[in-house]
Design an enzyme around this catalytic site. Structure first.
Site, PDB file in Angstrom:
ATOM      1  N   ARG A 197      10.162  -7.886   5.666  1.00 13.69           N
ATOM      2  CA  ARG A 197      10.290  -6.467   5.986  1.00 13.69           C
ATOM      3  C   ARG A 197      10.827  -6.281   7.407  1.00 13.69           C
ATOM      4  O   ARG A 197      11.603  -5.361   7.675  1.00 13.69           O
ATOM      5  CB  ARG A 197       8.918  -5.780   5.850  1.00 13.69           C
ATOM      6  CG  ARG A 197       8.991  -4.274   6.055  1.00 13.69           C
ATOM      7  CD  ARG A 197       7.687  -3.587   5.751  1.00 13.69           C
ATOM      8  NE  ARG A 197       6.735  -3.705   6.850  1.00 13.69           N
ATOM      9  CZ  ARG A 197       5.494  -3.217   6.818  1.00 13.69           C
ATOM     10  NH1 ARG A 197       5.059  -2.624   5.726  1.00 13.69           N
ATOM     11  NH2 ARG A 197       4.693  -3.353   7.849  1.00 13.69           N
ATOM     12  N   LYS A 230       0.811  -1.219   0.000  1.00 17.31           N
ATOM     13  CA  LYS A 230       0.000   0.000   0.000  1.00 17.31           C
ATOM     14  C   LYS A 230       0.843   1.268   0.000  1.00 17.31           C
ATOM     15  O   LYS A 230       0.592   2.187  -0.774  1.00 17.31           O
ATOM     16  CB  LYS A 230      -0.798   0.019   1.308  1.00 17.31           C
ATOM     17  CG  LYS A 230      -2.264   0.064   1.169  1.00 17.31           C
ATOM     18  CD  LYS A 230      -2.947   0.054   2.548  1.00 17.31           C
ATOM     19  CE  LYS A 230      -2.157  -0.528   3.680  1.00 17.31           C
ATOM     20  NZ  LYS A 230      -1.964   0.364   4.823  1.00 17.31           N
ATOM     21  N   ARG A 280      -2.244  -7.348  13.455  1.00 18.69           N
ATOM     22  CA  ARG A 280      -2.613  -6.360  12.439  1.00 18.69           C
ATOM     23  C   ARG A 280      -3.402  -7.010  11.310  1.00 18.69           C
ATOM     24  O   ARG A 280      -4.374  -6.444  10.819  1.00 18.69           O
ATOM     25  CB  ARG A 280      -1.370  -5.630  11.904  1.00 18.69           C
ATOM     26  CG  ARG A 280      -0.723  -4.804  12.997  1.00 18.69           C
ATOM     27  CD  ARG A 280       0.166  -3.666  12.557  1.00 18.69           C
ATOM     28  NE  ARG A 280       0.914  -3.830  11.340  1.00 18.69           N
ATOM     29  CZ  ARG A 280       2.180  -4.288  11.286  1.00 18.69           C
ATOM     30  NH1 ARG A 280       2.801  -4.658  12.374  1.00 18.69           N
ATOM     31  NH2 ARG A 280       2.789  -4.354  10.133  1.00 18.69           N
ATOM     32  N   ARG A 299      11.136  -2.620  11.870  1.00 23.01           N
ATOM     33  CA  ARG A 299      10.042  -1.859  12.475  1.00 23.01           C
ATOM     34  C   ARG A 299       9.638  -2.483  13.799  1.00 23.01           C
ATOM     35  O   ARG A 299       9.499  -3.688  13.897  1.00 23.01           O
ATOM     36  CB  ARG A 299       8.837  -1.858  11.524  1.00 23.01           C
ATOM     37  CG  ARG A 299       8.612  -0.524  10.867  1.00 23.01           C
ATOM     38  CD  ARG A 299       7.525  -0.592   9.838  1.00 23.01           C
ATOM     39  NE  ARG A 299       6.200  -0.818  10.410  1.00 23.01           N
ATOM     40  CZ  ARG A 299       5.078  -0.568   9.761  1.00 23.01           C
ATOM     41  NH1 ARG A 299       5.122  -0.070   8.548  1.00 23.01           N
ATOM     42  NH2 ARG A 299       3.908  -0.815  10.305  1.00 23.01           N
ATOM     43  N   ARG A 352      -9.851   2.784   8.814  1.00 23.90           N
ATOM     44  CA  ARG A 352      -9.575   1.387   9.140  1.00 23.90           C
ATOM     45  C   ARG A 352     -10.735   0.715   9.854  1.00 23.90           C
ATOM     46  O   ARG A 352     -10.681  -0.483  10.113  1.00 23.90           O
ATOM     47  CB  ARG A 352      -8.361   1.320  10.069  1.00 23.90           C
ATOM     48  CG  ARG A 352      -7.059   0.920   9.382  1.00 23.90           C
ATOM     49  CD  ARG A 352      -5.946   1.153  10.386  1.00 23.90           C
ATOM     50  NE  ARG A 352      -4.814   0.310  10.273  1.00 23.90           N
ATOM     51  CZ  ARG A 352      -3.664   0.660   9.699  1.00 23.90           C
ATOM     52  NH1 ARG A 352      -3.555   1.811   9.087  1.00 23.90           N
ATOM     53  NH2 ARG A 352      -2.635  -0.152   9.728  1.00 23.90           N
TER      54      ARG A 352
HETATM   55  P1  AMP Z   1       0.565   1.292   9.127  1.00 23.36           P
HETATM   56  O1  AMP Z   1       1.904   1.870   8.809  1.00 23.36           O
HETATM   57  O2  AMP Z   1      -0.541   1.825   8.278  1.00 23.36           O
HETATM   58  O3  AMP Z   1       0.597  -0.208   9.171  1.00 23.36           O
HETATM   59  O4  AMP Z   1       0.202   1.762  10.614  1.00 23.36           O
HETATM   60  C1  AMP Z   1       1.024   1.404  11.694  1.00 23.36           C
HETATM   61  C2  AMP Z   1       0.223   1.455  12.986  1.00 23.36           C
HETATM   62  O5  AMP Z   1      -0.261   2.789  13.211  1.00 23.36           O
HETATM   63  C3  AMP Z   1      -1.032   0.578  12.997  1.00 23.36           C
HETATM   64  O6  AMP Z   1      -0.758  -0.772  13.329  1.00 23.36           O
HETATM   65  C4  AMP Z   1      -1.854   1.279  14.079  1.00 23.36           C
HETATM   66  O7  AMP Z   1      -1.363   0.988  15.374  1.00 23.36           O
HETATM   67  C5  AMP Z   1      -1.566   2.752  13.799  1.00 23.36           C
HETATM   68  N1  AMP Z   1      -2.528   3.301  12.828  1.00 23.36           N
HETATM   69  C6  AMP Z   1      -2.290   3.680  11.549  1.00 23.36           C
HETATM   70  N2  AMP Z   1      -3.415   4.107  10.944  1.00 23.36           N
HETATM   71  C7  AMP Z   1      -4.399   3.988  11.869  1.00 23.36           C
HETATM   72  C8  AMP Z   1      -5.802   4.244  11.859  1.00 23.36           C
HETATM   73  N3  AMP Z   1      -6.421   4.687  10.758  1.00 23.36           N
HETATM   74  N4  AMP Z   1      -6.501   4.005  12.999  1.00 23.36           N
HETATM   75  C9  AMP Z   1      -5.886   3.557  14.107  1.00 23.36           C
HETATM   76  N5  AMP Z   1      -4.579   3.255  14.180  1.00 23.36           N
HETATM   77  C10 AMP Z   1      -3.838   3.475  13.078  1.00 23.36           C
END
Ligand code: AMP
Length: 191
Positions: A130, A16, A147, A136, A91
């Protein structure tokens, strides 16, 4: 081409972020990743970062009120007036509703929602890779599984709402990065 207010959805590991960045440069609009914004706050040691980290490290969602406020602020910035690509938001169903409200307050509407589709086995393999490359903090085995579960339970069902609005474009997330970018552009009628 007018499709410039977009969401890109898909499970973690589906590419993404990569595709959002490629599409953003093609369309010349900002890619807005809520995950990146949280990571910047965590790296900067801000209050928001400290709060977010207690959720992100476990693979849990940061509470809606925090995330929603952050997205509302970001979408109100001047550089977003010509369009945006949202990566990682909404989300859950409450965030879909909030986004509708934010956009309606701004007097704009979504043009399309791209969903990158990939199966769980492929995603797990990519996320483990990754974890080795990027290190990370939330790429632990437990957080990865959490996740993907949250995505399947709360996020994937949201595509139904966007499909009903005629906005959904599903694209296979497995394959060559440039080919997938071209498929997305074609699905959006972007040249
Ligand atoms: P990502 O890089 O999109 O995988 O986001 C990393 C982490 O940030 C996620 O696992 C959540 O803990 C938090 N996060 C990102 N976007 C959201 C969202 N829209 N709502 C809640 N938590 C979020």
């Amino acid at each position: 081409m007018t499709a410039s207010r977009l969401i890109i959805m898909g499970p973690q590991g589906a590419g993404k972020g990569t595709q959002a960045a490629l599409l953003a440069s093609r369309l010349d609009v900002p890619a807005i990743s809520t995950g990146d914004i949280f990571r910047a706050h965590i790296g900067g040691g801000t209050e928001l970062g400290k709060l977010a980290q207690s959720y992100t490290a476990r693979g849990e969602l940061v509470p809606d009120e925090v995330t929603n406020r952050m997205v509302r602020d970001r979408l109100s910035q001047p550089d977003v007036s010509g369009g945006f690509i949202l990566d990682g938001y909404p989300r859950n169903a409450a965030q879909v509703q909030e986004l509708d409200g934010i956009l309606s307050d701004l007097g704009v509407s979504l043009d399309a929602v791209v969903e990158l589709v990939a199966d769980r086995a492929e995603l797990l393999a990519r996320l483990r890779q990754r974890a080795v490359v990027e290190g990370r903090e939330d790429d632990t085995e437990e957080a990865i599984a959490r996740r993907l579960d949250i995505y399947a339970e709360q996020t994937a069902p949201l595509t139904g709402a966007y499909e009903a609005r005629g906005l959904l474009r599903q694209v296979d997330g497995i394959g060559d990065i440039a080919d997938i970018a071209d498929t997305i552009a074609a699905a959006l009628d972007v040249r």
